[in-house]
Structure formats: C-alpha cells, structure tokens
Design an enzyme around this catalytic site. Structure first.
Site, PDB file in Angstrom:
ATOM      1  CE1 TYR A 221      -3.439  -2.901   0.735  1.00 61.99           C
ATOM      2  CE2 TYR A 221      -4.373  -0.946  -0.298  1.00 61.99           C
ATOM      3  CZ  TYR A 221      -4.463  -2.274   0.015  1.00 61.99           C
ATOM      4  OH  TYR A 221      -5.564  -3.003  -0.388  1.00 61.99           O
TER       5      TYR A 221
ATOM      6  CB  VAL B   6      -8.894   4.088  -2.643  1.00 64.10           C
ATOM      7  CG1 VAL B   6      -9.993   3.075  -2.440  1.00 64.10           C
ATOM      8  CG2 VAL B   6      -7.771   3.485  -3.505  1.00 64.10           C
ATOM      9  CG  ASP B   7      -8.013   8.422  -7.104  1.00 61.37           C
ATOM     10  OD1 ASP B   7      -8.100   7.813  -8.195  1.00 61.37           O
ATOM     11  OD2 ASP B   7      -8.882   9.227  -6.713  1.00 61.37           O
TER      12      ASP B   7
ATOM     13  CG  HIS C 156     -14.498   0.324  -3.142  1.00 58.45           C
ATOM     14  ND1 HIS C 156     -14.324   0.004  -4.476  1.00 58.45           N
ATOM     15  CD2 HIS C 156     -15.667  -0.273  -2.773  1.00 58.45           C
ATOM     16  CE1 HIS C 156     -15.330  -0.762  -4.876  1.00 58.45           C
ATOM     17  NE2 HIS C 156     -16.162  -0.940  -3.863  1.00 58.45           N
TER      18      HIS C 156
ATOM     19  CB  CYS D  72      -7.320   0.862  15.087  1.00 65.46           C
ATOM     20  SG  CYS D  72      -6.964  -0.462  16.260  1.00 65.46           S
TER      21      CYS D  72
ATOM     22  CB  CYS E 291      -5.477  -0.515  21.198  1.00 69.21           C
ATOM     23  SG  CYS E 291      -5.502  -0.991  19.452  1.00 69.21           S
TER      24      CYS E 291
ATOM     25  CB  THR F 125     -17.384   1.897 -13.072  1.00 68.72           C
ATOM     26  OG1 THR F 125     -17.412   0.650 -12.346  1.00 68.72           O
ATOM     27  CG2 THR F 125     -18.805   2.299 -13.441  1.00 68.72           C
TER      28      THR F 125
ATOM     29  CG  ASN G  34     -16.516   2.599 -19.804  1.00 71.09           C
ATOM     30  OD1 ASN G  34     -15.489   2.350 -20.432  1.00 71.09           O
ATOM     31  ND2 ASN G  34     -16.805   2.014 -18.645  1.00 71.09           N
TER      32      ASN G  34
HETATM   33  P1  OAD Z   1     -12.201  -1.458 -13.786  1.00 75.66           P
HETATM   34  O1  OAD Z   1     -10.724  -1.454 -14.027  1.00 75.66           O
HETATM   35  O2  OAD Z   1     -12.919  -2.768 -13.565  1.00 75.66           O
HETATM   36  O3  OAD Z   1     -12.973  -0.724 -14.974  1.00 75.66           O
HETATM   37  C1  OAD Z   1     -12.497   0.532 -15.438  1.00 75.66           C
HETATM   38  C2  OAD Z   1     -13.432   0.983 -16.549  1.00 75.66           C
HETATM   39  O4  OAD Z   1     -13.034   2.279 -16.984  1.00 75.66           O
HETATM   40  C3  OAD Z   1     -13.384   0.070 -17.771  1.00 75.66           C
HETATM   41  O5  OAD Z   1     -14.726  -0.203 -18.174  1.00 75.66           O
HETATM   42  C4  OAD Z   1     -12.663   0.936 -18.840  1.00 75.66           C
HETATM   43  O6  OAD Z   1     -13.215   0.689 -20.126  1.00 75.66           O
HETATM   44  C5  OAD Z   1     -13.023   2.322 -18.402  1.00 75.66           C
HETATM   45  N1  OAD Z   1     -12.060   3.375 -18.772  1.00 75.66           N
HETATM   46  C6  OAD Z   1     -10.716   3.280 -18.898  1.00 75.66           C
HETATM   47  N2  OAD Z   1     -10.183   4.488 -19.188  1.00 75.66           N
HETATM   48  C7  OAD Z   1     -11.228   5.369 -19.232  1.00 75.66           C
HETATM   49  C8  OAD Z   1     -11.339   6.776 -19.459  1.00 75.66           C
HETATM   50  N3  OAD Z   1     -10.259   7.542 -19.721  1.00 75.66           N
HETATM   51  N4  OAD Z   1     -12.566   7.349 -19.427  1.00 75.66           N
HETATM   52  C9  OAD Z   1     -13.678   6.601 -19.163  1.00 75.66           C
HETATM   53  N5  OAD Z   1     -13.641   5.250 -18.923  1.00 75.66           N
HETATM   54  C10 OAD Z   1     -12.428   4.656 -18.963  1.00 75.66           C
HETATM   55  O7  OAD Z   1     -12.420  -0.492 -12.528  1.00 75.66           O
HETATM   56  P2  OAD Z   1     -13.699  -0.361 -11.630  1.00 75.66           P
HETATM   57  O8  OAD Z   1     -14.967  -0.567 -12.382  1.00 75.66           O
HETATM   58  O9  OAD Z   1     -13.579   0.904 -10.857  1.00 75.66           O
HETATM   59  O10 OAD Z   1     -12.477  -2.694  -5.793  1.00 75.66           O
HETATM   60  O11 OAD Z   1     -13.480  -1.590 -10.613  1.00 75.66           O
HETATM   61  C11 OAD Z   1     -14.230  -1.620  -9.454  1.00 75.66           C
HETATM   62  C12 OAD Z   1     -13.402  -2.204  -8.360  1.00 75.66           C
HETATM   63  O12 OAD Z   1     -12.594  -3.302  -8.811  1.00 75.66           O
HETATM   64  C13 OAD Z   1     -12.355  -1.299  -7.753  1.00 75.66           C
HETATM   65  O13 OAD Z   1     -12.871  -0.290  -6.938  1.00 75.66           O
HETATM   66  C14 OAD Z   1     -11.621  -2.309  -6.896  1.00 75.66           C
HETATM   67  C15 OAD Z   1     -11.497  -3.442  -7.873  1.00 75.66           C
HETATM   68  O14 OAD Z   1     -11.715  -4.684  -7.293  1.00 75.66           O
HETATM   69  C16 OAD Z   1     -11.878  -2.748  -4.524  1.00 75.66           C
HETATM   70  O15 OAD Z   1     -10.717  -2.441  -4.390  1.00 75.66           O
HETATM   71  C17 OAD Z   1     -12.775  -3.199  -3.416  1.00 75.66           C
END
Ligand code: OAD
Length: 270
Positions: A87, A123-124, A139, A147, A171, A209, A234
């Site tokens: 991390y 988480v950024d 997330h 803790c 703790c 996403t 997307n």
């Molecule tokens: P993903 O990596 O699964 O999906 C990212 C999406 O963004 C994809 O559909 C890409 O096509 C799209 N993408 C990439 N570049 C882009 C851009 N410039 N503009 C618009 N879209 C773009 O990421 P998440 O859907 O966020 O969970 O994944 C969800 C979770 O998967 C994360 O939060 C994490 C991971 O497991 C935890 O850490 C609990």
C-alpha cells in the site's frame, strides 16, 4: 472572451462547442431538467490522471502478486509488513497524480445543479482534490489509516517499533490502510449516504467503471429502479451498458467537460 489557442490553433471555445455537439441527442434536455444528480465513478475516471486501475497497477516487484489476494484482511493478518509495503507503493503511485478536466467538471456540476453527489469506487482522493464536496468514498481512501482491531481512523501512527506496519497509538494494534478489502463490507456510513443520495435521483452518471464489482454496481440498478435517467461515460461498454438511456463513448476527461458545457452558463437552476 479571448481564450488560449489550442495546439492546433483551435480555440478552447471551439473545442467546447465541438465537444457539446458530440453529446447524444436528448442528453442535453435530461441534463437541464436534472435536480438531483448522482455520479458513480470507477478506475477509468482516474486513468487520465495517470492512476493505473487496480489490476493494471501490478508492475515491477509486485507483478508476481495477485492484487485481489493482497487486498484482504487474511493477507494482512498473515503478512502485515508485505501488505503495508504494497500500500505504501500504491500511495507513491498515486501521490503525484493530479485531478484532470473531468474531475474539475464534476466539481463545477455540483455548483450548477441543486444537488450532485459523487459516489466513487476510487481510493485516490482526486474528486475532493478537484473541489467536489459531496463525495462518498465507497471503497475508502488510500491515504487514510485505521486501527486493525478497533477500525477507527488514525490521525497519528506509532512508528516506534520500526518494522512496518506502524501501530495504533491507542491500543498498539497494527495500523491498516483505510480501504475496503475484498470480503469486507462497505462502511455502513457510505451505504447509508449512497442510499440517501439515490432516494430521489433523477439523473445518474456512471463514469469509468466496468460495473462488474458489487455492491457498487448495484447502485446503477437501484437508480434504474428509482426511474432515473441513466448515462454511461466509458471508453467501452460496461457490463450494465444495456441499462443505460445514453451511452457517451469517450474518455471521462473529454465527456464530462462537454456535459457541463452543455449546461451553458446558466448557473444554478432557479
Ligand atoms: P475497472 O478497471 O474494472 O474498470 C475501469 C473501466 O473504466 C473500464 O470499463 C474501462 O473501459 C473504463 N475506462 C478506462 N479508461 C477510461 C477513461 N479515460 N474514461 C472513461 N472510462 C475509462 O475499474 P472499476 O470498475 O472501478 O475494488 O473496478 C471496481 C473495483 O474493482 C475497484 O474499486 C476495486 C477493484 O476490485 C476494490 O478495491 C474493493
């Protein structure tokens, strides 16, 4: 209004008009009628800030590790120093990232509509750094520490033992990153805030996403059940693209400024 010329001589105004012209027909009307906007952002929202997605980030010494195996309470309990170091490495990756025009457009949108809530899987911390105030970090946050035993947020860390991870000053338990690990529940406060934001949503923007991780992806289905207009921004179709009323296939850094431009300079709705 004189505006800076772009690299190709086009003015920013021309670029904004061009971007607005690309908006799917009918989306402008949906935007102008919106009173309560909810945004769900994923890793694609931060891609143009240079933040690798969760799975792309595994490079160098970490390439041989499965991120999904490291991001669990079990992995941390088994080898806290390894997970803490991972991390620390991920924080370094993100620390130099800056919000882009898409993050700033969402902060601007918050000023233009009655209510705009950003629910982010990222988480950024980039939405808040861009100026968005109504942000739900579904997330957690990479730069927060908690803790490992009591779960509360730690403002200071006890580093007297030297070997990472540092300890909870209250703790003595290990400190852990303030992110949601696989197998962990979403914090109750985040779930309640998201449910409240969705209670009377009329426009839902799903940005960057894959809509493949629940319960975050379930928020899209919840918005559909509440009768909201659904918009997906997307670079490719997500797993829930079929639910969308509008699909804007473009990078978030271009599409979101175009959406806010389409609202014109009318300011907040009367
Ligand atoms: P993903 O990596 O699964 O999906 C990212 C999406 O963004 C994809 O559909 C890409 O096509 C799209 N993408 C990439 N570049 C882009 C851009 N410039 N503009 C618009 N879209 C773009 O990421 P998440 O859907 O966020 O969970 O994944 C969800 C979770 O998967 C994360 O939060 C994490 C991971 O497991 C935890 O850490 C609990």
């Amino acid at each position: 209004m004189e505006s800076a010329s772009g690299a190709n001589g086009a003015t920013d105004v021309d670029a904004a008009i061009e971007r607005t012209a690309e908006l799917p027909a009918g989306l402008c009307e949906a935007l102008h009628g919106a009173r309560n906007v909810v945004v769900l952002s994923g890793a694609g929202m931060s891609a143009e800030s240079g933040v690798p997605t969760f799975r792309e980030a595994q490079t160098g010494l970490w390439a041989r590790f499965d991120p999904q195996a490291l991001a669990t309470p079990e992995a941390f309990a088994r080898d806290p120093a390894l997970v803490w170091r991972w991390y620390e490495w991920r924080r370094d990756l993100v620390a130099d990232a800056e919000p882009h025009a898409g993050h700033r457009a969402l902060a601007e949108l918050e000023a233009r509509v009655e209510r705009c809530t950003v629910i982010t899987q990222n988480v950024d911390g980039l939405h808040r750094r861009a100026g968005s105030r109504e942000v739900i970090e579904f997330h957690g946050n990479l730069f927060e520490n908690r803790c490992f035993v009591e779960g509360h947020v730690l403002e200071t860390l006890d580093t007297s033992r030297g070997e990472p991870p540092p300890r909870c000053p209250d703790c003595g338990a290990w400190a852990r990153p303030g992110v949601v690990w696989f197998g962990e529940a979403i914090p109750a406060a985040a779930l309640e805030a998201a449910d409240a934001a969705l209670s009377d949503v009329d426009l839902f923007l799903s940005v960057g996403t894959s809509s493949s991780v629940y319960p975050a992806a379930g928020l899209i289905e919840q918005a559909a059940r509440r009768g909201a207009t659904l918009v997906e921004i997307n670079t490719e179709d997500s797993a829930l693209a079929g639910l969308m009323d509008f699909r804007f296939t473009a990078p978030a850094g271009a599409a979101l400024p175009a959406l806010v431009d389409a609202l014109g300079n009318g300011g907040p709705h009367p």
